[in-house]
Structure formats: C-alpha cells, structure tokens
Scaffold this motif. Structure first.
Motif, PDB file in Angstrom:
ATOM      1  N   ALA A  87     -18.621   5.097 -14.281  1.00  0.00           N
ATOM      2  CA  ALA A  87     -17.721   5.381 -13.175  1.00  0.00           C
ATOM      3  C   ALA A  87     -18.316   6.505 -12.338  1.00  0.00           C
ATOM      4  O   ALA A  87     -18.356   7.654 -12.758  1.00  0.00           O
ATOM      5  CB  ALA A  87     -16.337   5.782 -13.711  1.00  0.00           C
ATOM      6  N   SER A  88     -18.791   6.160 -11.139  1.00  0.00           N
ATOM      7  CA  SER A  88     -19.511   7.156 -10.349  1.00  0.00           C
ATOM      8  C   SER A  88     -18.567   8.237  -9.816  1.00  0.00           C
ATOM      9  O   SER A  88     -18.972   9.367  -9.622  1.00  0.00           O
ATOM     10  CB  SER A  88     -20.221   6.472  -9.184  1.00  0.00           C
ATOM     11  N   LEU A  89     -17.291   7.884  -9.589  1.00  0.00           N
ATOM     12  CA  LEU A  89     -16.343   8.867  -9.040  1.00  0.00           C
ATOM     13  C   LEU A  89     -16.181  10.060  -9.977  1.00  0.00           C
ATOM     14  O   LEU A  89     -16.080  11.203  -9.540  1.00  0.00           O
ATOM     15  CB  LEU A  89     -14.979   8.201  -8.824  1.00  0.00           C
ATOM     16  N   LEU A  90     -16.175   9.770 -11.275  1.00  0.00           N
ATOM     17  CA  LEU A  90     -15.930  10.835 -12.246  1.00  0.00           C
ATOM     18  C   LEU A  90     -17.153  11.731 -12.452  1.00  0.00           C
ATOM     19  O   LEU A  90     -17.101  12.704 -13.178  1.00  0.00           O
ATOM     20  CB  LEU A  90     -15.482  10.242 -13.579  1.00  0.00           C
ATOM     21  N   ASP A  91     -18.281  11.371 -11.808  1.00  0.00           N
ATOM     22  CA  ASP A  91     -19.453  12.230 -11.911  1.00  0.00           C
ATOM     23  C   ASP A  91     -19.520  13.230 -10.762  1.00  0.00           C
ATOM     24  O   ASP A  91     -20.298  14.176 -10.786  1.00  0.00           O
ATOM     25  CB  ASP A  91     -20.732  11.380 -11.900  1.00  0.00           C
ATOM     26  N   ASP A  92     -18.690  13.017  -9.738  1.00  0.00           N
ATOM     27  CA  ASP A  92     -18.699  13.913  -8.582  1.00  0.00           C
ATOM     28  C   ASP A  92     -17.909  15.176  -8.932  1.00  0.00           C
ATOM     29  O   ASP A  92     -16.714  15.102  -9.217  1.00  0.00           O
ATOM     30  CB  ASP A  92     -18.066  13.190  -7.379  1.00  0.00           C
TER      31      ASP A  92
ATOM     32  N   ARG B 299     -16.757  17.469  -7.112  1.00  0.00           N
ATOM     33  CA  ARG B 299     -15.625  17.759  -6.215  1.00  0.00           C
ATOM     34  C   ARG B 299     -14.402  16.912  -6.589  1.00  0.00           C
ATOM     35  O   ARG B 299     -13.277  17.391  -6.609  1.00  0.00           O
ATOM     36  CB  ARG B 299     -16.029  17.496  -4.760  1.00  0.00           C
ATOM     37  N   VAL B 300     -14.657  15.629  -6.890  1.00  0.00           N
ATOM     38  CA  VAL B 300     -13.545  14.757  -7.291  1.00  0.00           C
ATOM     39  C   VAL B 300     -12.906  15.296  -8.558  1.00  0.00           C
ATOM     40  O   VAL B 300     -11.678  15.401  -8.673  1.00  0.00           O
ATOM     41  CB  VAL B 300     -14.052  13.310  -7.514  1.00  0.00           C
ATOM     42  N   LEU B 301     -13.757  15.693  -9.521  1.00  0.00           N
ATOM     43  CA  LEU B 301     -13.236  16.230 -10.778  1.00  0.00           C
ATOM     44  C   LEU B 301     -12.428  17.494 -10.537  1.00  0.00           C
ATOM     45  O   LEU B 301     -11.336  17.675 -11.067  1.00  0.00           O
ATOM     46  CB  LEU B 301     -14.398  16.531 -11.729  1.00  0.00           C
TER      47      LEU B 301
ATOM     48  N   TRP C  37     -10.960  18.822  -7.630  1.00  0.00           N
ATOM     49  CA  TRP C  37      -9.707  18.648  -6.882  1.00  0.00           C
ATOM     50  C   TRP C  37      -8.741  17.740  -7.625  1.00  0.00           C
ATOM     51  O   TRP C  37      -7.534  17.942  -7.603  1.00  0.00           O
ATOM     52  CB  TRP C  37      -9.990  18.094  -5.475  1.00  0.00           C
ATOM     53  N   GLY C  38      -9.305  16.721  -8.271  1.00  0.00           N
ATOM     54  CA  GLY C  38      -8.478  15.775  -9.012  1.00  0.00           C
ATOM     55  C   GLY C  38      -7.689  16.457 -10.120  1.00  0.00           C
ATOM     56  O   GLY C  38      -6.491  16.198 -10.307  1.00  0.00           O
TER      57      GLY C  38
END
Lengths: 269, 277
Positions: free
Chosen positions: B26-31, B33-35, B37-38
C-alpha cells in the motif's frame, strides 16, 4: 614595475617550547635564497619543518634566530616584501562560498569593484580549464578540481611569489600526475616565482630549478641541487639519462634522513 | 547539522533497516505526510466519538468540533488575533535582541582569551539556572510591561546562542583562517568573513534551542502577569472554566510550534551548503 625581490634566509632558526618545557629546535641555521622567476622546491622527511619555512617566508611566523631579508636581484639593495599567495595541501576553500566567490575572495578584500574582480576571476578559472563551475560549491567538486580552484584563487592575486604547500598531497595518484604537468606548463608559460614544498622527488624534479634537500628534525639544508633538465618538462622527462642520476642523488640524501626521522618519531612517542 | 527534517530521515533509516524482500504493497501508508496527518485525524475522530458516546461534561473535555467553533469565535471577535500578535512580538523582539547580542558576545568570547575567562564563570552560573525563576526579580525591577517581556524572552534565548557561537567559532578550521590571512584579510575581516560564516550552522543550533526557550518563557510570563497575550488568555479562560477557549489557545500555540519547527527545518536544508563532504 621594479624587479621582484630575492627572498633570503640568513641563518634562520626556529625553536619553541615543547609540552615538556624543553626547547625544541624545528629549524636550524638555514641559509638559502629564493630567486625571482625560478621555482625552488623544498623536499625532506615528515616533520623536518618544510611547511614552517613557507610560513616564515610568508611572514606568518617570525624566526627565533637569524633573519629574513628581501633584496633586489641586482645590487642587493633592500627591497619591499614581495606579494605572496599560498596553495594549500588541504585546499582550504571556504565551503559556504561558490567557486567564483572563493576565487575572488582576495580581490574583494582589496576593495576591487565587483565587475572587475568577477571578470578577473573568470579569466583565472579559464586559465586552469575550470569554466562552467562558477556557481558550484566546493563540496560538489572532485579533489583535483578543488585544488585547481585553490590554484586559481592564489593566481588571481597576481602574486610575486607563489607558495605551494604540498599542493597535490591530498590527491589520488592519477589526478596528481595530471595536475603536476598542468602546473609545470603554467609555470613555464608565465615565468612564475614559486616555492614548492613537497614529499615527492618526481614532483620536485618536474617543477623546480633548484631543490633544497632537508635533514630530519632539526631541519637543516643538506644539499642545494640545481635541476638542469631542459624545459618544457613532463613526466616523459624521466626518460632523460640525467634524470636518473638526479633522482638517485636526491633519494640517496633523503633515505638516511627519512630513516632518522622515523627513529626520532618513535623516540618522541 | 542535519540536512533534512528529522521525520524524513528516520523513515530513511526505517527503509534501510527493512528487509529488501518486504515490497511496499500500500503506497499511501508509506507516505510520511499521510501517516502523520492521518493519525492526527484518527485521534480527533476518536475523541469526538468518545465524548459523544460517554456524554462527558464539556467543562472537562469539550469535543473537537466545539473547540473549533470556540477558536473561530475568538478570532472573529478579534481578541485572539490581538493576543497572538502581542505574544509573537514579545517572543521575536526579545529573541532578535538575544541573537544580535549573543552572536557578538560569542565571537568576542571565542576570540579573546581574557574575555573568555571572565565570561566562562558567568555563563557557568547563569546558563543552568531555570530562567523562569528570574520572573519575580524582573517584575520587581522592570514591572510587568514591555521591557519585562522583552527581557525574559531575550534571557531565554541568549545563553544557547552564546554557547553555540563560541563552539562554532572555536571549531573553525584553522586552515580557513590561514587562507583568509594569506589573501590579505585583517583580523576584523577574518572574524566577519571566516569565523562568523563558518560558525553559522552551530549558531543556528543555538537559535533552535533558544527560540524554544523564549516561547516557553514568554507564555509563562504572560500567564503570571499578563492581561494580553496567549498565555494570559489561556490563564483567564481557565479561571472561568471556558475549557473550549483553553483548548483553542493550546491549538494556536501548537500551530505556532509546528510553523517554527518547519521553518527551522527549511533553514537546516539551506545550511547544507556549509557541509564540505
């Protein structure tokens, strides 16, 4: 413009108090002359005070014995201290300044207008084949390029005497070979007066008109050897019959001193 | 000196430590910033739901949505903006006084053995002293107005700046000083053009520490004596159990902290050009 002066060491010595308090003699009773338009190499074992001699000539260190004189080449009348610039083994470039800002540092100190110093610095960089790197920082350059910047920074000052303090000591062997030949060509082209401190017999023969061979500490001059090999010189000069004899002679003088220096280092520690 | 924000560097380390076989699915969970702010959003949603489900009294724990409303109201009235302006002015005016005085003093201390010997004792005595303990004395001397606030802010920042300037100047490569002298630099030019710039990364490390202390001291001083400023607003809101307003001020302070940290990270990146390697 008056002819540049001869730098004369008259019985120059340098002693300092070691940590134990005992006086240590670094340089002892040096008599030598550095002639305008000539390259003089100083070669000797580690710790013999070669670089210290440069510091004394530059005026950064005062001798504790003897004196330093500047005289006119003809007539030996007293002369002004010639302007000198140094090229350092560790390059000593200012890491926060770009290449061009490093080169124009000295001109900026002397108050030269920005446009003129920029133009001169560009010319100095072009003279050592380093155009197109003006806006780079020293860390972005290879060792050989950094030292060419160091050379340009010294030459742009148009010094009467160029002081070369083991200029290629920190470079890899191949880069060193190329830069040695470049410097030889530059010296032959411009008739620069230079004092070269080096560990390398080959470098001394390639560049110098006169070689001063130093003893181990306390540093004395063991021999003053004239290099009569024809110019222009290159690494191919090593094929000349006279080269081998010269190399043998210098190496013979140095070998014993290097051995003595190694024994001295062990006794010190 | 780090040349990138700490968060990104630590993920680099994590990436280097991870076994090469573990391909990211899952590429989103490697960012990062996403981690980052999420997870903040997750906590807020959890908070909101918990507060609704348990029906906890808003005097103790208001819901995030209520805090946001309070925050907007306070800004709309204009009071909070005034408080923020006062606090910012006090922090930065005092801090800049400390920066200028601290760098000049630091260079002086580092280059003069006598000044260094004298300053050494004073710094040893004053640096470890919690500056907050000076608030009563400063109020006796200066009252509770502007001069008091600037002094307390400057006092917080000046010691880390002095100490790091001294450190930076003393660590300057002697070869650079020799090179500058060789090119004709006077003693003053060596200070201005070699010692000062070579000490800048170290000075900035002092700025980082010092600005943090300034922020703490100004807000604390406002809580003690102020009628204006974020610290005063926080304290007064607490006195009358306006818990939403307390949280709202805390949010402004946290945002200020994030802003200051991010700007400092950017300056750190810019300072990368000081590295020689």
């Amino acid at each position: 413009m008056p002819a540049p002066a001869v730098i004369e060491f008259e019985g120059v010595g340098l002693a300092y108090a070691a940590q134990s308090g005992a006086p240590t003699i670094a340089l002892d009773d040096l008599h030598c002359r550095f002639l305008p338009g000539k390259v003089t190499a100083i070669i000797g074992p580690s710790g013999c005070g070669k670089s210290t001699m440069l510091q004394i000539a530059r005026g950064f260190l005062d001798p504790t014995a003897g004196r330093l004189r500047f005289v006119e080449a003809a007539g030996r009348a007293p002369a002004a201290r010639p302007a000198m610039s140094t090229v350092w083994q560790a390059f000593n470039l200012f890491p926060w300044l770009t290449v061009i800002e490093n080169v124009e540092f000295g001109l900026r100190l002397s108050g030269m207008p920005a446009a003129e110093r920029r133009a001169r610095s560009k010319k100095a960089l072009a003279a050592i084949d380093l155009t197109g790197f003006d806006e780079k920082y020293p860390r972005q350059l290879s060792g050989g390029m950094r030292q060419r910047v160091g050379l340009a920074r010294a030459l742009v000052m148009e010094p009467d005497v160029l002081l070369l303090d083991e200029p290629f000591g920190a470079l890899d062997a191949q880069t060193r070979l190329v830069l040695q030949e470049q410097l030889a060509a530059l010296v032959e082209r411009s008739g620069t007066t230079a004092i070269l401190v080096t560990h390398s017999i080959e470098e001394a023969i390639l560049l110098a008109d006169t070689i001063l061979v130093m003893t181990a500490r306390p540093g004395r001059i063991a021999a003053e050897i004239a290099v009569d090999l024809p110019r222009p010189r290159s690494h191919g000069t090593a094929k000349e019959p006279a080269y081998g004899a010269l190399f043998e002679r210098i190496y013979g003088l140095l070998r014993d001193e290097v051995m003595r220096a190694m024994v001295g280092e062990r006794a010190d520690s | 000196m780090s040349d990138q924000p700490i968060v990104e560097r630590s993920t680099d380390i994590a990436r280097a430590a991870a076994p090469p076989a573990a391909k990211p699915s899952a590429s989103l969970l490697d960012d990062p910033r996403v981690l980052g702010w999420g997870s903040v959003a997750l906590v807020l949603v959890g908070w909101e739901l918990t507060a609704i489900l348990t029906g906890v009294n808003r005097l103790y724990l208001p819901r995030p949505t209520q805090i946001v409303v309070a925050l907007f109201d306070m800004f709309a009235e204009g009071r909070l903006a005034v408080d923020l302006a006062y606090t910012l002015y006090r922090i930065f005016a005092g801090f800049f006084i400390a920066l200028v005085v601290g760098v000049v003093l630091g260079i002086w201390i580092a280059t003069s053995r006598r000044v260094g010997a004298v300053a050494d004792m004073f710094i040893a005595a004053l640096y470890p002293l919690p500056k907050i303990t000076l608030i009563p004395l400063l109020i006796i001397w200066l009252g509770t107005g502007g001069p008091f606030m600037l002094t307390i802010s400057a006092l917080g920042a000046i010691f880390p700046i002095i100490i790091n300037t001294v450190l930076g100047v003393r660590q300057c490569d002697p070869g650079l000083v020799l090179a500058a002298r060789d090119l004709g630099a006077s003693q003053r030019q060596v200070m201005r053009l070699v010692l000062l710039p070579s000490a800048i990364p170290s000075i900035f490390a002092g700025v980082r520490l010092g600005l943090g202390v300034s922020i703490i001291l100004v807000v604390a001083a406002e809580m003690v004596v102020g009628k204006l400023g974020l610290g005063a607003r926080l304290y007064l809101a607490g006195q009358v159990l306006e818990t939403e307003q307390v949280f709202a001020v805390l949010i402004v302070l946290a945002a200020l902290g994030i802003l200051v940290t991010k700007i400092q990270d950017q300056i750190d990146i810019w300072l990368g050009r000081w590295r020689l390697a």
